[in-house]
Design a protein around this motif. Sequence first.
Motif, PDB file in Angstrom:
ATOM      1  N   GLU A  88       0.820  -1.219   0.000  1.00 43.75           N
ATOM      2  CA  GLU A  88       0.000   0.000   0.000  1.00 43.75           C
ATOM      3  C   GLU A  88       0.853   1.267   0.000  1.00 43.75           C
ATOM      4  O   GLU A  88       0.486   2.273  -0.602  1.00 43.75           O
ATOM      5  CB  GLU A  88      -0.912   0.017   1.229  1.00 43.75           C
ATOM      6  N   GLU A  89       1.978   1.201   0.697  1.00 41.79           N
ATOM      7  CA  GLU A  89       2.774   2.419   0.879  1.00 41.79           C
ATOM      8  C   GLU A  89       3.795   2.670  -0.225  1.00 41.79           C
ATOM      9  O   GLU A  89       4.416   3.726  -0.248  1.00 41.79           O
ATOM     10  CB  GLU A  89       3.479   2.368   2.239  1.00 41.79           C
ATOM     11  N   SER A  90       3.996   1.694  -1.126  1.00 44.28           N
ATOM     12  CA  SER A  90       5.001   1.887  -2.173  1.00 44.28           C
ATOM     13  C   SER A  90       4.366   2.539  -3.389  1.00 44.28           C
ATOM     14  O   SER A  90       3.366   2.049  -3.908  1.00 44.28           O
ATOM     15  CB  SER A  90       5.607   0.540  -2.584  1.00 44.28           C
ATOM     16  N   GLU A  91       4.975   3.644  -3.815  1.00 42.76           N
ATOM     17  CA  GLU A  91       4.430   4.311  -4.994  1.00 42.76           C
ATOM     18  C   GLU A  91       4.652   3.452  -6.230  1.00 42.76           C
ATOM     19  O   GLU A  91       3.769   3.272  -7.048  1.00 42.76           O
ATOM     20  CB  GLU A  91       5.085   5.675  -5.222  1.00 42.76           C
ATOM     21  N   ASP A  92       5.882   2.929  -6.392  1.00 48.25           N
ATOM     22  CA  ASP A  92       6.136   2.117  -7.577  1.00 48.25           C
ATOM     23  C   ASP A  92       6.491   0.683  -7.196  1.00 48.25           C
ATOM     24  O   ASP A  92       6.986   0.425  -6.100  1.00 48.25           O
ATOM     25  CB  ASP A  92       7.251   2.745  -8.431  1.00 48.25           C
ATOM     26  N   VAL A  93       6.234  -0.246  -8.121  1.00 52.49           N
ATOM     27  CA  VAL A  93       6.425  -1.664  -7.787  1.00 52.49           C
ATOM     28  C   VAL A  93       7.897  -2.055  -7.670  1.00 52.49           C
ATOM     29  O   VAL A  93       8.208  -3.055  -7.034  1.00 52.49           O
ATOM     30  CB  VAL A  93       5.746  -2.619  -8.803  1.00 52.49           C
ATOM     31  N   LEU A  98      11.809  -4.308  -3.949  1.00 54.14           N
ATOM     32  CA  LEU A  98      13.067  -4.195  -3.203  1.00 54.14           C
ATOM     33  C   LEU A  98      12.822  -4.156  -1.697  1.00 54.14           C
ATOM     34  O   LEU A  98      13.592  -4.725  -0.919  1.00 54.14           O
ATOM     35  CB  LEU A  98      13.858  -2.973  -3.675  1.00 54.14           C
ATOM     36  N   LEU A  99      11.729  -3.492  -1.292  1.00 55.67           N
ATOM     37  CA  LEU A  99      11.406  -3.473   0.147  1.00 55.67           C
ATOM     38  C   LEU A  99      11.020  -4.862   0.637  1.00 55.67           C
ATOM     39  O   LEU A  99      11.438  -5.299   1.706  1.00 55.67           O
ATOM     40  CB  LEU A  99      10.272  -2.474   0.426  1.00 55.67           C
ATOM     41  N   ILE A 100      10.230  -5.574  -0.178  1.00 49.89           N
ATOM     42  CA  ILE A 100       9.846  -6.945   0.212  1.00 49.89           C
ATOM     43  C   ILE A 100      11.091  -7.824   0.283  1.00 49.89           C
ATOM     44  O   ILE A 100      11.242  -8.649   1.183  1.00 49.89           O
ATOM     45  CB  ILE A 100       8.791  -7.531  -0.758  1.00 49.89           C
ATOM     46  N   GLY A 149       2.593  -3.170 -11.754  1.00 47.31           N
ATOM     47  CA  GLY A 149       3.796  -2.715 -12.453  1.00 47.31           C
ATOM     48  C   GLY A 149       3.581  -2.540 -13.948  1.00 47.31           C
ATOM     49  O   GLY A 149       4.180  -1.655 -14.572  1.00 47.31           O
ATOM     50  N   GLN A 150       2.738  -3.367 -14.516  1.00 46.47           N
ATOM     51  CA  GLN A 150       2.434  -3.208 -15.947  1.00 46.47           C
ATOM     52  C   GLN A 150       1.708  -1.889 -16.180  1.00 46.47           C
ATOM     53  O   GLN A 150       1.988  -1.178 -17.146  1.00 46.47           O
ATOM     54  CB  GLN A 150       1.598  -4.386 -16.445  1.00 46.47           C
ATOM     55  N   LYS A 151       0.780  -1.553 -15.271  1.00 51.46           N
ATOM     56  CA  LYS A 151       0.060  -0.277 -15.393  1.00 51.46           C
ATOM     57  C   LYS A 151       1.015   0.896 -15.237  1.00 51.46           C
ATOM     58  O   LYS A 151       0.850   1.934 -15.875  1.00 51.46           O
ATOM     59  CB  LYS A 151      -1.059  -0.198 -14.344  1.00 51.46           C
ATOM     60  N   GLN A 152       2.022   0.711 -14.388  1.00 51.83           N
ATOM     61  CA  GLN A 152       3.010   1.788 -14.186  1.00 51.83           C
ATOM     62  C   GLN A 152       4.082   1.807 -15.268  1.00 51.83           C
ATOM     63  O   GLN A 152       5.032   2.582 -15.186  1.00 51.83           O
ATOM     64  CB  GLN A 152       3.669   1.610 -12.798  1.00 51.83           C
ATOM     65  N   LYS A 153       3.953   0.918 -16.226  1.00 51.93           N
ATOM     66  CA  LYS A 153       4.932   0.763 -17.317  1.00 51.93           C
ATOM     67  C   LYS A 153       6.339   0.434 -16.797  1.00 51.93           C
ATOM     68  O   LYS A 153       7.345   0.790 -17.405  1.00 51.93           O
ATOM     69  CB  LYS A 153       4.973   2.016 -18.204  1.00 51.93           C
ATOM     70  N   LEU A 154       6.382  -0.258 -15.657  1.00 54.85           N
ATOM     71  CA  LEU A 154       7.667  -0.669 -15.085  1.00 54.85           C
ATOM     72  C   LEU A 154       7.910  -2.165 -15.305  1.00 54.85           C
ATOM     73  O   LEU A 154       9.034  -2.645 -15.206  1.00 54.85           O
ATOM     74  CB  LEU A 154       7.697  -0.350 -13.590  1.00 54.85           C
ATOM     75  N   ILE A 155       6.831  -2.882 -15.579  1.00 61.49           N
ATOM     76  CA  ILE A 155       6.917  -4.327 -15.854  1.00 61.49           C
ATOM     77  C   ILE A 155       6.452  -4.549 -17.293  1.00 61.49           C
ATOM     78  O   ILE A 155       5.475  -3.929 -17.738  1.00 61.49           O
ATOM     79  CB  ILE A 155       6.017  -5.123 -14.868  1.00 61.49           C
ATOM     80  N   GLU A 220      19.581   4.620   0.585  1.00 66.45           N
ATOM     81  CA  GLU A 220      18.786   5.402   1.557  1.00 66.45           C
ATOM     82  C   GLU A 220      17.351   5.617   1.054  1.00 66.45           C
ATOM     83  O   GLU A 220      16.440   5.868   1.841  1.00 66.45           O
ATOM     84  CB  GLU A 220      19.478   6.746   1.878  1.00 66.45           C
ATOM     85  N   LYS A 221      17.173   5.479  -0.260  1.00 68.24           N
ATOM     86  CA  LYS A 221      15.818   5.635  -0.829  1.00 68.24           C
ATOM     87  C   LYS A 221      14.917   4.426  -0.578  1.00 68.24           C
ATOM     88  O   LYS A 221      13.710   4.492  -0.785  1.00 68.24           O
ATOM     89  CB  LYS A 221      15.919   5.870  -2.351  1.00 68.24           C
ATOM     90  N   ILE A 222      15.556   3.307  -0.260  1.00 69.59           N
ATOM     91  CA  ILE A 222      14.734   2.149   0.101  1.00 69.59           C
ATOM     92  C   ILE A 222      15.014   1.769   1.552  1.00 69.59           C
ATOM     93  O   ILE A 222      15.068   0.600   1.916  1.00 69.59           O
ATOM     94  CB  ILE A 222      14.962   0.938  -0.839  1.00 69.59           C
ATOM     95  N   LYS A 223      15.193   2.827   2.350  1.00 69.04           N
ATOM     96  CA  LYS A 223      15.416   2.584   3.769  1.00 69.04           C
ATOM     97  C   LYS A 223      14.146   2.009   4.349  1.00 69.04           C
ATOM     98  O   LYS A 223      13.042   2.379   3.976  1.00 69.04           O
ATOM     99  CB  LYS A 223      15.823   3.860   4.488  1.00 69.04           C
ATOM    100  N   PHE A 224      14.346   1.215   5.284  1.00 69.35           N
ATOM    101  CA  PHE A 224      13.439   0.159   5.587  1.00 69.35           C
ATOM    102  C   PHE A 224      13.043   0.285   7.047  1.00 69.35           C
ATOM    103  O   PHE A 224      13.880   0.172   7.937  1.00 69.35           O
ATOM    104  CB  PHE A 224      14.255  -1.110   5.319  1.00 69.35           C
ATOM    105  N   ASN A 225      11.754   0.617   7.316  1.00 67.09           N
ATOM    106  CA  ASN A 225      11.353   0.743   8.714  1.00 67.09           C
ATOM    107  C   ASN A 225      10.140  -0.120   9.053  1.00 67.09           C
ATOM    108  O   ASN A 225       9.279   0.268   9.818  1.00 67.09           O
ATOM    109  CB  ASN A 225      11.108   2.215   9.059  1.00 67.09           C
ATOM    110  N   TYR A 226      10.102  -1.286   8.438  1.00 61.65           N
ATOM    111  CA  TYR A 226       9.034  -2.217   8.764  1.00 61.65           C
ATOM    112  C   TYR A 226       9.571  -3.236   9.759  1.00 61.65           C
ATOM    113  O   TYR A 226      10.736  -3.614   9.723  1.00 61.65           O
ATOM    114  CB  TYR A 226       8.537  -2.919   7.500  1.00 61.65           C
ATOM    115  N   ASN A 227       8.685  -3.694  10.605  1.00 57.72           N
ATOM    116  CA  ASN A 227       9.077  -4.643  11.632  1.00 57.72           C
ATOM    117  C   ASN A 227       8.960  -6.067  11.092  1.00 57.72           C
ATOM    118  O   ASN A 227       8.078  -6.827  11.457  1.00 57.72           O
ATOM    119  CB  ASN A 227       8.179  -4.425  12.863  1.00 57.72           C
ATOM    120  N   CYS A 228       9.886  -6.430  10.218  1.00 54.81           N
ATOM    121  CA  CYS A 228       9.788  -7.718   9.526  1.00 54.81           C
ATOM    122  C   CYS A 228      10.201  -8.883  10.430  1.00 54.81           C
ATOM    123  O   CYS A 228      11.038  -8.745  11.263  1.00 54.81           O
ATOM    124  CB  CYS A 228      10.663  -7.712   8.284  1.00 54.81           C
TER     125      CYS A 228
END
Lengths: 228, 228
Positions: A88-93, A98-100, A149-155, A220-228
């Motif tokens: 939900e929080e990621s703008e692009d896939v 990368l966060l996942i 991602g296909q809709k975002q033209k990234l996939i 730093e752009k994919i800095k990660f603050n989830y409690n995985c």
Amino acid sequence: IMETCKTKIVSIVLHPKFFIMQEEILTQFKLLVFKRGIKAVSIDDIAREMKISKKTIYQHFEDKEDLVKKLLKKHLDEHKIIIEKIHEESEDVIRELLLIMQCSTHMLTQINPIVFEDLKHYYKKAWNNFEEFKKEYVLGRIKKTLEKGQKQKLIRKNIPLDLMAQLRLKEIELLMDYQFIRSFNMSIQEIQKNITEYFILGVGTPKGIKKMYEYLENPEKIKFNYNC
Amino acid sequence: IMETCKTKIVSIVLHPKFFIMQEEILTQFKLLVFKRGIKAVSIDDIAREMKISKKTIYQHFEDKEDLVKKLLKKHLDEHKIIIEKIHEESEDVIRELLLIMQCSTHMLTQINPIVFEDLKHYYKKAWNNFEEFKKEYVLGRIKKTLEKGQKQKLIRKNIPLDLMAQLRLKEIELLMDYQFIRSFNMSIQEIQKNITEYFILGVGTPKGIKKMYEYLENPEKIKFNYNC
């Protein structure tokens, strides 16, 4: 009537306590299992660590198999919530993938890989639940991410999403395969990073691939603050 | 002295015949197995098809397991020779990877996928030989191809070759996985093509990827005359 009401109140008061203890036992069990594997942890070990009686544990769980099943369920439920939050929080896939990746690497480094071996060989029911989770949730999640991602033209368009999602799932499974992981002279982070890069190169558009390298070169752009 | 020489001549004359019959039995066994799977073919079936006695078969093979083991060995030896030939005759590794893809697809479409299930579940020794072949030969072959491709600037530098070769091997194994293949509404050719494209996108340089699409858009350039 008074009597009934009193009983009701008592049961309301009792219930949370029961569940708090159940949660505490599961949490202690999880700590021990992640460290040592499943086979190496006994009900005795949990009782000793928590300074409670074995009887208390058996009031909350039928047997060790029940503990394993409930721990797995709890863990998968929590994992699912985090993954959905990242989604939900990621703008692009690309960022999302990368966060996942970071989230699952973080999780995997905390789990003794023997856990997956034990699960597969000695706890068939729990293992089957895990397989179900991968088939039902993980596959579906990957497919939805690829579609977004296909809709975002990234996939890339015109790729068979089912097949690509299956390939990705197989790659994720490899990361839980102890034999596989330890056959390389690399950390799980490095392996995970290489496999995720490989995946995005395989399914990404040039724009998506460019974005991936931007993120990988600026962690730093994919800095990660989830409690995985 | 004369006597000894005579015996020698006789044994030289006898030997080829023995091996010709052995080869013929294996060839007939292969035909039946590729069509029906291993479990579904009995020694009786071979005898009936070849109009020979079961005794003749047992003169050449200990039992069915022996037949399975020797058939697998023969098949893998032949496959190896073809792959090495493709390797020697291909100027660039992209062409090589696409030719090997076609070769294995051609082979796989001729084999009832039940064969791999039967092998895995009922012929452990032969299965282990197959696993060995994949680990020893296939992995090494993929690695050498990737190295050659790096020299040709068609495969990316700075990728972990061992890991990429393992990923490719896993992808090849998926093509022999009946459950996996039939879960898609696609032919094995389409699946193979998509997976190989995915692989080359993952490991290729821009130059390598461009070359791949040139070949895929001009299939006559990767026309295929190997006896796979």
